[in-house]
Design an enzyme around this catalytic site. Structure first.
Site, short mmCIF file in Angstrom:
data_model
loop_
_atom_site.label_atom_id
_atom_site.label_comp_id
_atom_site.label_asym_id
_atom_site.label_seq_id
_atom_site.Cartn_x
_atom_site.Cartn_y
_atom_site.Cartn_z
N LYS A 22 0.83 -1.20 0.00
CA LYS A 22 0.00 0.00 0.00
C LYS A 22 0.87 1.25 0.00
O LYS A 22 0.68 2.16 -0.82
CB LYS A 22 -0.88 -0.03 1.27
CG LYS A 22 -2.21 0.63 1.14
CD LYS A 22 -3.02 0.46 2.43
CE LYS A 22 -3.83 -0.83 2.42
NZ LYS A 22 -4.42 -1.12 3.75
N ARG A 92 -3.37 2.99 8.48
CA ARG A 92 -3.62 1.79 7.65
C ARG A 92 -2.44 0.84 7.71
O ARG A 92 -1.31 1.24 7.47
CB ARG A 92 -3.86 2.20 6.19
CG ARG A 92 -4.70 3.43 6.01
CD ARG A 92 -4.69 3.94 4.57
NE ARG A 92 -5.37 3.04 3.63
CZ ARG A 92 -5.42 3.25 2.33
NH1 ARG A 92 -4.80 4.28 1.79
NH2 ARG A 92 -6.05 2.40 1.54
N GLY A 101 -6.52 -10.69 7.62
CA GLY A 101 -6.18 -11.19 8.95
C GLY A 101 -5.36 -10.18 9.72
O GLY A 101 -5.02 -10.38 10.88
N MET A 103 -4.54 -5.90 10.75
CA MET A 103 -5.35 -4.84 11.35
C MET A 103 -6.23 -4.12 10.35
O MET A 103 -5.83 -3.84 9.23
CB MET A 103 -4.44 -3.82 12.02
CG MET A 103 -5.23 -2.96 12.98
SD MET A 103 -4.43 -1.41 13.38
CE MET A 103 -4.89 -0.44 11.96
N ARG A 336 -3.46 -1.60 -6.57
CA ARG A 336 -2.68 -2.85 -6.55
C ARG A 336 -3.10 -3.66 -7.78
O ARG A 336 -4.14 -3.39 -8.38
CB ARG A 336 -2.95 -3.64 -5.27
CG ARG A 336 -4.39 -4.04 -5.14
CD ARG A 336 -4.67 -4.74 -3.82
NE ARG A 336 -6.08 -4.65 -3.52
CZ ARG A 336 -6.60 -4.82 -2.32
NH1 ARG A 336 -5.82 -5.06 -1.28
NH2 ARG A 336 -7.89 -4.73 -2.12
N HIS A 454 -7.06 -44.51 -9.23
CA HIS A 454 -7.45 -44.87 -10.60
C HIS A 454 -8.46 -43.88 -11.16
O HIS A 454 -8.29 -43.34 -12.26
CB HIS A 454 -8.01 -46.29 -10.60
CG HIS A 454 -8.46 -46.76 -11.95
ND1 HIS A 454 -9.78 -46.72 -12.35
CD2 HIS A 454 -7.75 -47.26 -12.99
CE1 HIS A 454 -9.87 -47.20 -13.59
NE2 HIS A 454 -8.65 -47.53 -14.00
N ARG A 562 -1.44 -45.98 -28.58
CA ARG A 562 -1.47 -47.32 -28.00
C ARG A 562 -2.22 -48.23 -28.95
O ARG A 562 -3.12 -47.78 -29.66
CB ARG A 562 -2.15 -47.30 -26.65
CG ARG A 562 -1.47 -46.42 -25.61
CD ARG A 562 -2.26 -46.49 -24.30
NE ARG A 562 -1.74 -45.57 -23.31
CZ ARG A 562 -2.13 -44.32 -23.17
NH1 ARG A 562 -3.06 -43.82 -24.00
NH2 ARG A 562 -1.63 -43.55 -22.23
N SER A 815 11.50 -42.54 -26.55
CA SER A 815 10.39 -41.84 -25.90
C SER A 815 10.31 -42.35 -24.47
O SER A 815 10.19 -43.55 -24.24
CB SER A 815 9.08 -42.13 -26.64
OG SER A 815 8.02 -41.54 -25.93
N GLY A 817 8.86 -43.44 -21.25
CA GLY A 817 7.62 -43.87 -20.63
C GLY A 817 7.82 -43.67 -19.14
O GLY A 817 8.26 -44.57 -18.43
N THR A 818 7.51 -42.47 -18.68
CA THR A 818 7.92 -42.12 -17.31
C THR A 818 7.05 -42.76 -16.25
O THR A 818 7.41 -42.75 -15.08
CB THR A 818 7.94 -40.60 -17.12
OG1 THR A 818 6.76 -40.07 -17.70
CG2 THR A 818 9.16 -40.01 -17.78
N CYS A 883 6.26 -39.62 -23.23
CA CYS A 883 4.85 -39.90 -23.47
C CYS A 883 4.15 -40.38 -22.20
O CYS A 883 2.99 -40.75 -22.23
CB CYS A 883 4.69 -40.93 -24.59
SG CYS A 883 5.45 -42.52 -24.22
N TYR A 903 10.20 -33.21 -27.72
CA TYR A 903 8.77 -32.99 -27.58
C TYR A 903 8.24 -33.60 -26.30
O TYR A 903 8.90 -34.44 -25.67
CB TYR A 903 8.01 -33.58 -28.78
CG TYR A 903 8.06 -35.10 -28.84
CD1 TYR A 903 7.13 -35.87 -28.12
CD2 TYR A 903 9.03 -35.76 -29.58
CE1 TYR A 903 7.20 -37.25 -28.14
CE2 TYR A 903 9.09 -37.15 -29.61
CZ TYR A 903 8.17 -37.88 -28.88
OH TYR A 903 8.23 -39.24 -28.89
#
Ligand code: ADP
Ligand code: MG
Ligand code: MG
Length: 929
Positions: A22, A92, A101, A103, A336, A454, A562, A815, A817-818, A883, A903
């Protein structure tokens, strides 16, 4: 001596840490030449010193404050307690980060009996003065002295009641005067001393109250929740009062320089005439919308508009401002950066870039992945939500709003869904068995399971809403109902779930839908993101419909197609694919070993001895019934798969399609063991169908022979291709024949064949060799040898990552597959872990986040980086992507960018988010020159 107090003329907006948000902005606006009631700010550092000193003014502070009061008295030509021109101020609080929360503000400080009298003389407006005084006593008693605000408001309410009025401005002058007297009396009664008359006493107490408010329990709780440093401290602003309650040509208001709800241009806000400070927000009277002000007081509106333009021009962002009009004169009290909805954030960023206020990079940077997520999921109409019955609250597992009839089992959900009804699948937890019902449901509600259960994972993958782990509901699966509190929800009752908040409502709550193609601002922002980003964004899609959708979302290819579903039956087909797969598996007992032996001999036909052996075996094989049936089964499936690929290639015209060969364990294609066991038992008991019994018994024995303790680490991925001769060859033939077919029709096709679950270069070599042969043959027969294709592998086993240099000798692309790579690197089975201990570990801080959602950079990520570097050492132009599910998660995308992936590939719904995240990654860690 350290400087603790700054006049508004001394600070600027960069000084937020010291002057609070402020204070810094009041100073900034002062130097912008806007009309700011002058004042000064005590630093946040002083707040800390005050706390450290156990709530005492640090040495020299008060003297410094007095000096600045003196300056203020000079600039305003007013003085505290003055008989000609009395000074009133507001006190203020204002932390560096806006923080509820803390003053509340005290207005009209400096008021006392004598000042009141003087002001009446000066203004001739008795009503205004007593109104200001009664407000001051209320605020000072409550905010500074910590007395019950309610008691003081009660004094005013009693007077209103006695006068038979309800509005504050309807009270008579005398009533207001009596109110002040009544409040002062109450104060004395409560405090044992008179209400403080000396402005200096008032000021001192107010400053101390501001600093003390930094350390209240509610402020501390808030900081802890938001992760704000306790040492930040709050500043304290002392500012000359301007009065919005000086009659009907005065007022107080708030304005946003653009709409915080939808981002449209034009002022957005409210103004309340003849009112002070927070009356607007408090809702004591209905304020006027600024849009109405436009018609009623065009001059004033124009003035506000000019100010809005000035501050936006200066701050380069939408502002949220407070202003007061005192007898026609406009004053600005706060500015602000305005909070805004996702829709507004996107529109404002794009508009401001188009207006030339910010550049495209800044615009893209201002939009968050969360904004897009929120925008693209249908939402409930907030008004409708207000009125709906909230039944329970669970985990906000997948955002979006869904309405449907509660159905408690997947098969029935499928029935209702296929009949065109809207369904919410309600389950204790979902499993892959429920997928048929999930496909047709609008959303899922589960009693158990976390954010990565899931149901949650599937929901996010499909962009469906899901509320998971809603432990308040009690599902009774026998009676097909759930209870919650006093409510019982039966099958077929309407439910509405909000996956963004986790709320579950009774009945049908109205929705507001969003369609990507209509979101022109977002589309524009994402076009800019595409210009910026380095990473490609591909999609995981298994069919033409998803491919088309993903292209609309901006995907430039398929990173994971897939093929499992291509072994299951599709509607309207005369021959059952699945029956043929079962047939193939059944006949493989005899056929596969023989065919493998033939394959092995084929490699050494130059050796006459081996050649003879081969010929003999070949003759035997050619006349073997099982082998014939085995091959026939595969042949039967081929045309279906070819036509599947044709559809996908057509949809991805011009872009690469990376097809993963068959991956799951073979037993998944067979009926479940329990089911067979039951059937066999029944047939045995009845004893009337020995034929069928024999067949089922055999099937059961095959199922049992395929049974694995640990299917995740069993016969799957490339291992299946190596153990079932002809299986992946059939797939590659289908892929290449489809490619040839569409290419002839003018489609620009780029097939890439991806071998899953490689762990050793020899597996890769063996698969590669035979698949390449098939591909080459198809191309040769079609006279299309110029059709380019690639054969590469998924990297999802640590050993493959560790030997990437070897694997890249054969693999033309990688690629990651993590999902599997994370499981195997952690040694954690995801399905077993998430519900049982993994999320608990995250809660306890043992893990920074769920590694199945956010890439574990130090472990899995390290492996990925090693793999990329090693692979490119062998093959510098090696194309590497990801992927796994991480490919749609912003932090993981950033990491993929950092380690030089080409990618990311993610579900269609995540594509817009991935495009944005990829641009953010490039802006933060530039790779392009
Ligand atoms: P908050 O941080 O809760 O918004 P503020 O300090 O901004 O608290 O003040 C609360 C209200 O009082 C605002 O409407 C503000 O504009 C008004 N206000 C604060 N100081 C003054 C002043 N000097 N003159 C007139 N109104 C003021
Ligand atoms: Mg404010
Ligand atoms: Mg895998």
């Amino acid at each position: 001596m350290e400087k603790r107090v700054y006049d508004f003329t001394e600070g600027n907006k960069e000084m937020k840490a010291l002057l609070g948000g402020k204070g810094a902005n009041l100073a900034e606006m002062t130097s912008l030449g806007l009309n700011i009631p002058q004042g000064f700010t005590i630093t946040t550092k002083t707040c800390n010193d005050f706390m450290d000193a156990g709530g005492k003014f640090p040495e020299g502070l008060w003297e410094e404050v007095l000096e600045h009061v003196e300056t203020l008295e000079k600039t305003t030509s007013k003085k505290f307690n003055d008989l000609e021109a009395p000074l009133l101020v507001s006190v203020r609080s204002g932390a560096p980060i806006s923080m509820p929360g803390m003053m509340d503000t005290v207005l009209n400080m400096g008021m006392n009996d004598q000042v009141a009298e003087t002001m009446i003389k000066l203004t001739g407006d008795e009503r205004f003065v007593w109104d200001a005084y009664r407000r001051f006593i209320t605020m000072f008693s409550d905010v500074v002295m910590g007395l019950e605000r309610h008691d003081y408001e009660g004094v005013f309410d009693k007077i209103k009641e006695a006068e038979g009025v309800s509005g504050d401005t309807d009270v008579s002058v005398n009533g207001l005067k009596e109110t002040v007297a009544g409040m002062k009396y109450l104060y004395k009664e409560q405090m044992g001393v008179d209400f403080p008359q000396d402005p200096m006493d008032q000021l001192r107490a107010s400053i101390a109250a501001v600093f003390n408010s930094w350390d209240t329990p509610r402020a501390r709780t808030y900081r802890k929740f938001e992760g704000i440093d306790d040492k930040m401290g709050t500043a304290c602003n002392i500012q000359t009062m301007v009065f919005g309650n000086m009659g009907w040509d005065s007022g107080s208001g708030v304005m946003f320089t653009r709409s915080p709800s939808d981002g449209s241009k034009g002022l957005f806000g409210e103004l309340l005439f003849n009112a002070q400070g927070e009356d607007v927000v408090a809702g004591i009277r209905t304020p006027m919308h600024l849009s109405d002000l436009h018609d009623q007081q065009p001059d004033l509106y124009k003035e506000l508009e000019n100010i809005a333009e000035t501050v936006e021009e200066h701050y380069k962002d939408m502002q949220d401002m407070e202003f007061t009009i005192e007898q026609g004169k406009l004053w600005i009290l706060q500015t602000r950066t305005g909070k805004r909805t996702a829709r507004s954030a996107i529109m404002i960023a794009v508009d401001m870039a188009e207006e030339g206020l910010i550049d495209k990079e800044t615009a893209v940077k201002r939009i968050t992945p969360g904004n897009i997520d929120q925008l693209l999921h249908p939402q409930f109409d907030p008004a409708a939500k207000e009125e709906a019955v909230l039944l329970a609250k669970g985990l906000n597992a997948s955002p979006g709003a869904a309405v449907g009839k509660a159905i408690f089992n997947a098969d029935r959900a499928e029935e209702h869904g296929k009949a065109g009804e809207q369904v919410i699948l309600v389950r204790p937890e979902t499993t892959p068995d429920d997928v048929n019902g999930m496909i047709v449901s609008q959303g899922f509600l589960t009693q158990h399971g976390g954010g990565t259960s899931h149901a949650a994972v599937v929901a996010r993958g499909w962009g469906k809403p899901c509320v998971a782990g809603c432990e308040d509901i009690r599902i009774d699966n026998n009676r097909n109902l759930f209870t919650v509190g006093e409510h019982t929800i039966n099958e077929g009752d309407w439910l509405s779930i909000d996956g963004a908040t986790g709320e579950v409502f009774l009945g049908q709550v109205a929705k507001i839908e969003t369609a990507f193609e209509k979101e022109t601002k977002l589309i524009k922002a994402l076009e800019w993101a595409d210009e910026i980003k380095h990473l490609g964004v591909l999609t995981n899609a298994d069919n033409p419909e998803d491919s088309v959708k993903a292209r609309q979302f901006g995907a430039t290819g398929i990173g994971l197609c897939r093929t499992e579903h291509m072994f299951f039956d599709q509607e309207g087909e005369e021959i059952s694919r699945r029956e043929n797969v079962v047939e193939m598996i059944l006949k493989s007992e005899v056929a596969a070993p023989m065919l493998r032996q033939l394959e092995a001999l084929e490699l050494s036909l130059d050796d006459p001895e081996k050649k003879a052996e081969y010929d003999a075996l070949k003759a035997k094989a050619d006349s073997n019934e099982d082998i014939k049936k085995y091959k026939k089964a595969l042949e039967n499936i081929l045309p279906f798969q070819r036509s599947d690929f044709v559809g996908i290639f057509e949809a991805m015209d011009g872009y690469p399609v990376i097809v993963r060969l068959i991956d799951p364990p073979m037993h998944e294609f067979l009926p479940p063991r329990e089911e067979l066991l039951e059937e066999v038992t029944m047939l045995r008991c009845k004893g009337d169908n020995p034929e069928e019994l024999k067949e089922k018994e055999y099937l059961l024995s095959v199922v049992e022979s395929l049974w694995e303790t640990n299917p995740m680490l069993g016969l799957r991925g490339c291992r299946a291709g190596l153990m079932y001769p002809g299986l992946t060859e059939m797939q590659v033939q289908a892929i290449m024949e489809a490619a040839v077919e569409v290419k002839k029709a003018g489609v620009d096709v780029h097939p890439e064949i991806m071998i899953p679950l490689t762990s050793h270069i020899n597996e890769m070599k063996a698969e590669h060799e035979k698949l390449k042969k098939v591909a080459e043959k198809v191309l040769k027969d079609a006279d299309m040898e110029n059709l380019k294709y690639k054969i590469g592998t998924m990297i999802e086993i640590p050993r493959a990552a560790l030997t990437a240099d070897e694997i890249a000798e054969t693999a033309e692309f990688f690629s990651f597959g993590t999902n599997d790579l994370t499981q195997m690197t952690f040694g954690i089975s995801r399905d077993d872990a998430e519900g049982k201990f993994l999320l608990n570990f995250v809660d306890r801080g043992l893990l920074p986040s769920n590694p199945f959602q956010v890439i574990d950079r130090e472990g899995v990520g390290k492996l990925m980086k090693m793999c990329v570097d090693a692979g490119r050492k062998t093959r510098p132009d090696l194309e590497v992507g990801i992927c796994g599910e991480h490919g749609g998660e912003p932090s993981s995308i950033e990491f993929c960018h950092q380690i030089g992936l080409n990618y990311v590939s993610c579900s269609p719904y995540r594509v817009p988010i991935a495009r944005l995240a990829a641009a953010h990654a490039e802006l933060d860690y530039p790779k392009k020159k």
